[in-house]
Write an enzyme that holds these catalytic residues in place. Structure first.
Site, short mmCIF file in Angstrom:
data_model
loop_
_atom_site.label_atom_id
_atom_site.label_comp_id
_atom_site.label_asym_id
_atom_site.label_seq_id
_atom_site.Cartn_x
_atom_site.Cartn_y
_atom_site.Cartn_z
N SER A 193 -32.42 13.23 -18.53
CA SER A 193 -31.30 12.64 -19.25
C SER A 193 -30.13 12.40 -18.30
O SER A 193 -30.27 11.66 -17.33
CB SER A 193 -30.92 13.55 -20.43
OG SER A 193 -30.09 12.88 -21.33
N TYR A 194 -28.96 13.02 -18.54
CA TYR A 194 -27.83 12.83 -17.62
C TYR A 194 -28.24 13.23 -16.21
O TYR A 194 -27.86 12.59 -15.22
CB TYR A 194 -26.64 13.67 -18.09
CG TYR A 194 -25.33 13.32 -17.40
CD1 TYR A 194 -24.37 12.54 -18.05
CD2 TYR A 194 -25.04 13.77 -16.11
CE1 TYR A 194 -23.17 12.23 -17.43
CE2 TYR A 194 -23.85 13.45 -15.49
CZ TYR A 194 -22.91 12.69 -16.16
OH TYR A 194 -21.72 12.37 -15.53
N HIS B 221 -36.72 12.27 -26.94
CA HIS B 221 -35.87 12.48 -25.77
C HIS B 221 -35.91 13.91 -25.25
O HIS B 221 -35.58 14.87 -25.96
CB HIS B 221 -34.43 12.11 -26.10
CG HIS B 221 -33.51 12.19 -24.92
ND1 HIS B 221 -33.63 11.37 -23.83
CD2 HIS B 221 -32.47 13.02 -24.63
CE1 HIS B 221 -32.72 11.67 -22.94
NE2 HIS B 221 -32.00 12.68 -23.40
N TYR C 277 -23.83 20.12 -18.35
CA TYR C 277 -23.92 20.98 -19.54
C TYR C 277 -23.86 22.47 -19.23
O TYR C 277 -24.11 23.29 -20.10
CB TYR C 277 -25.23 20.70 -20.28
CG TYR C 277 -25.43 19.25 -20.62
CD1 TYR C 277 -24.50 18.55 -21.39
CD2 TYR C 277 -26.53 18.56 -20.15
CE1 TYR C 277 -24.68 17.22 -21.68
CE2 TYR C 277 -26.73 17.22 -20.44
CZ TYR C 277 -25.79 16.55 -21.21
OH TYR C 277 -25.97 15.23 -21.50
N TRP D 196 -23.51 12.88 -29.07
CA TRP D 196 -23.52 13.36 -27.68
C TRP D 196 -22.12 13.79 -27.25
O TRP D 196 -21.93 14.85 -26.65
CB TRP D 196 -24.05 12.25 -26.77
CG TRP D 196 -24.22 12.65 -25.33
CD1 TRP D 196 -24.76 13.80 -24.85
CD2 TRP D 196 -23.83 11.88 -24.19
NE1 TRP D 196 -24.75 13.79 -23.46
CE2 TRP D 196 -24.19 12.63 -23.03
CE3 TRP D 196 -23.23 10.63 -24.02
CZ2 TRP D 196 -23.96 12.16 -21.75
CZ3 TRP D 196 -23.02 10.17 -22.74
CH2 TRP D 196 -23.37 10.92 -21.61
N ASP E 189 -38.56 7.81 -26.87
CA ASP E 189 -37.33 8.27 -26.23
C ASP E 189 -36.23 7.23 -26.36
O ASP E 189 -36.47 6.03 -26.25
CB ASP E 189 -37.60 8.56 -24.75
CG ASP E 189 -36.50 9.39 -24.12
OD1 ASP E 189 -35.39 8.84 -23.92
OD2 ASP E 189 -36.72 10.56 -23.83
#
Length: 582
Positions: free
Chosen positions: A110-111, A291, A37, A155, A256
């Site tokens: 997350s990622y 999340h 990101y 997303w 989450d």
């Protein structure tokens, strides 16, 4: 601080990172985060760990753009595909830097949590520990066979697509049109969510730049591979925990979207990891959060200031928790991490943190609570009840009509969608007014009831359709009538045998047993409160709609209503299994 520090991968591709490190000369352990990101978006990169605080604590912190994103070369970017080898190479590169002492840890949410597991299963020699927050385990964007549609679309468009086009726009004038098209679609997300067939979603065809193209092939691949086949296995770590050699601190949230995989990571690493240290020392912390966000107010409920990631019971914060973990495994400081219980849970309802020795808890009593009615459990005005008593020999079933043209709307839960869909616990009575929602409510409790652990619903049901969905939701009802979602799940009939089995349509009118996974919770239902189970056939747009025709929504826009029949008699005792803990 240094910007755009290059790292050369095994195929010659250059990835670039920003580095935060102590001003004093010397060698330091390294903390590495790998992000799609943009490393320059520090608030996003520092979800769980403040790199400035970590540098002040004696660490070199490296935040690296993954392959094909922002300052890094390579591409086109394809989700998770290159993170195994690039993760290994990046760890070893970090260990070789002149200010590195050769010990590397990884962090991120997350990622960025998934990139840690992907590096860990490759066993880079200099990786010492990881701290994955709210982490995926694969690219299988499905729950019970239904596409996690709200997450997938939002997303791709917002987190990945928009940021990618922003980069491309800087050097290519025609990318402005792609940027404006993405913004237009994000602004009318409800219309985007409703588009059929799914694979023909127009916005996914944007692709004049490498960055815009990055999510379109993956989007089509995810829809095409509807079972957990070889395509998903090659992008997954869920079958590779036996290759993990280092301890992991798994941080998760009860609301989450990745709670299920976080619990999977912990239990399988504790059981299967390649070293005794990884098995014994892996830790789990679960808060009341949604999340990658850690406030004390989640959805519409206040869990007390001690639940916040800023305080964690007024003892520490998430950054301090990270530093303490890495002090033990990268600096060798004996700070008590080894002696602490491996599990820390936030018990909602009582709103307290509690340490445990395992997950699930060994003292759990898995207790069925059965649904009952006089055949009219439709909506709050129906006669549905819930109790630990098994059903009578004869009990009329409940019926409702599920119309995919008018699905039950998503309201709260373990979701990650456009901002107008609020995450976490939300008041549910508006949903429970619908006739296509069956409502089963217990009597007021005479004493507190703690439910901590995995949750499933066993549903015996028939449908007039060759394929359909069934949903279930556990709800807490307060004495004043307000009702808040605790956990939920969905199961698509054709995938009732599991994600790795071939799909199979159902015979209309025949009764089948469906096991709906609600994941898990830790909740004390207080004296005077009531438990409620909702049963329906949709939760849209969080999950894609079943069209009831036997065709998948990825391929068709033809839909039909289905008559659903839910049985709850002595032969078909539909129930929820509650993990009761004293």
């Amino acid at each position: 601080m240094e910007r755009d520090v290059p790292a050369v991968m095994r195929d010659g591709t250059v990835l670039r990172a920003d580095v935060y490190r102590p001003a004093a000369e010397g060698r330091y352990p390294v903390l590495l985060e790998r992000i799609p990101y943009s490393k320059a978006m520090l608030p996003l990169a520092a979800y769980c760990l403040d790199p400035l605080a970590a540098a002040a604590a004696g660490y070199a912190v490296i935040i690296q753009d993954v392959r094909g994103r922002f300052a890094s070369d390579g591409g086109p970017f394809y989700i998770f595909r290159d993170e195994f080898n690039d993760g290994y190479d990046s760890v070893e590169w970090a260990a070789s830097l002149p200010y590195s002492d050769g010990r590397v840890g990884m962090f991120g949410a997350s990622y960025m949590g998934m990139t840690q597991w992907q590096a860990a299963v490759m066993q880079p020699p200099h990786l010492q520990a990881i701290f994955p927050c709210t982490s995926a385990g694969s690219a299988f964007f499905r729950r019970g066979g239904a596409v996690d549609w709200g997450l997938l679309v939002y997303w791709f468009l917002s987190s990945l697509g928009l940021s990618g086009v922003l980069r491309a726009k800087q050097g290519r004038p025609e990318a402005r049109q792609e940027f404006l098209a993405l913004v237009e679609n994000i602004d009318r997300m409800d219309e985007v969510y409703r588009f059929l067939p799914l694979r023909d979603l127009p916005v996914m065809k944007l692709g004049a730049s490498d960055q815009a193209e990055s999510f379109a092939p993956f989007f089509r691949d995810v829809l095409d591979h509807d079972t957990f086949d070889d395509f998903h296995r090659q992008l997954s770590v869920l079958h590779r925990h036996a290759q993990v050699q280092v301890p992991a601190f798994v941080l998760a949230g009860w609301y989450d979207v990745l709670l299920g995989t976080d619990l999977n990571h912990f239990t399988r690493t504790r059981r299967e990891a390649a070293t005794e240290t990884a098995r014994r020392s892996t830790r789990l912390l679960v808060g009341p959060w949604a999340h990658a966000a850690f406030p004390h107010v989640v959805g519409e409920r206040h869990f007390g200031l001690g639940s916040s990631g800023l305080f964690l019971n007024l003892e520490t914060d998430l950054t301090s928790l990270h530093i303490r973990w890495f002090d033990r495994w990268l600096k060798g400081i004996r700070n008590g991490v080894d002696e602490e219980p491996p599990v820390r849970l936030f018990v909602m309802g009582k709103n307290v943190w509690r340490d445990e020795n395992e997950w699930p808890l060994a003292r759990t009593r898995y207790t069925p609570w059965y649904i009952h009615s006089g055949g009219l459990a439709n909506s709050l005005r129906g006669n549905g009840t819930l109790s630990p008593e098994p059903p009578a020999a004869a009990s009329p079933p409940d019926e409702f009509v599920y119309d995919p043209a008018d699905p039950v709307p998503t309201r709260g839960g373990n979701l990650l969608m456009s901002p107008d869909y609020f995450r976490g616990p939300l008041e549910q009575t508006a949903t429970e007014e619908r006739p296509d929602v069956l409502v089963y409510t217990s009597a007021a409790l005479n004493e507190d009831l703690e439910v901590t652990g995995p949750l499933i619903v066993k549903l015996y049901a028939a449908s007039s359709a060759p394929d359909t969905d069934f949903t279930a939701k556990l709800v807490e009802v307060l004495p004043d009538g307000r009702a808040y979602n605790i956990a939920d799940g969905i199961l698509r009939a054709r995938y009732r045998r599991g994600a790795e089995e071939p799909p199979s349509l159902i015979e209309p009118g025949r009764v089948y047993e469906y096991t709906i996974d609600l994941w898990a919770t830790s909740m004390v239902f207080q004296r005077g409160h009531r438990l409620r189970v909702e049963v329906s056939s949709s939760n849209f747009p969080r999950f894609d709609r079943n069209l009831n025709t036997g065709e998948l929504g990825r391929d068709s826009d033809r839909m039909a209503p289905a008559r659903q029949t839910i049985f709850h008699d002595i032969q078909y005792p539909s129930h929820i299994v509650l993990p009761v803990v004293r």
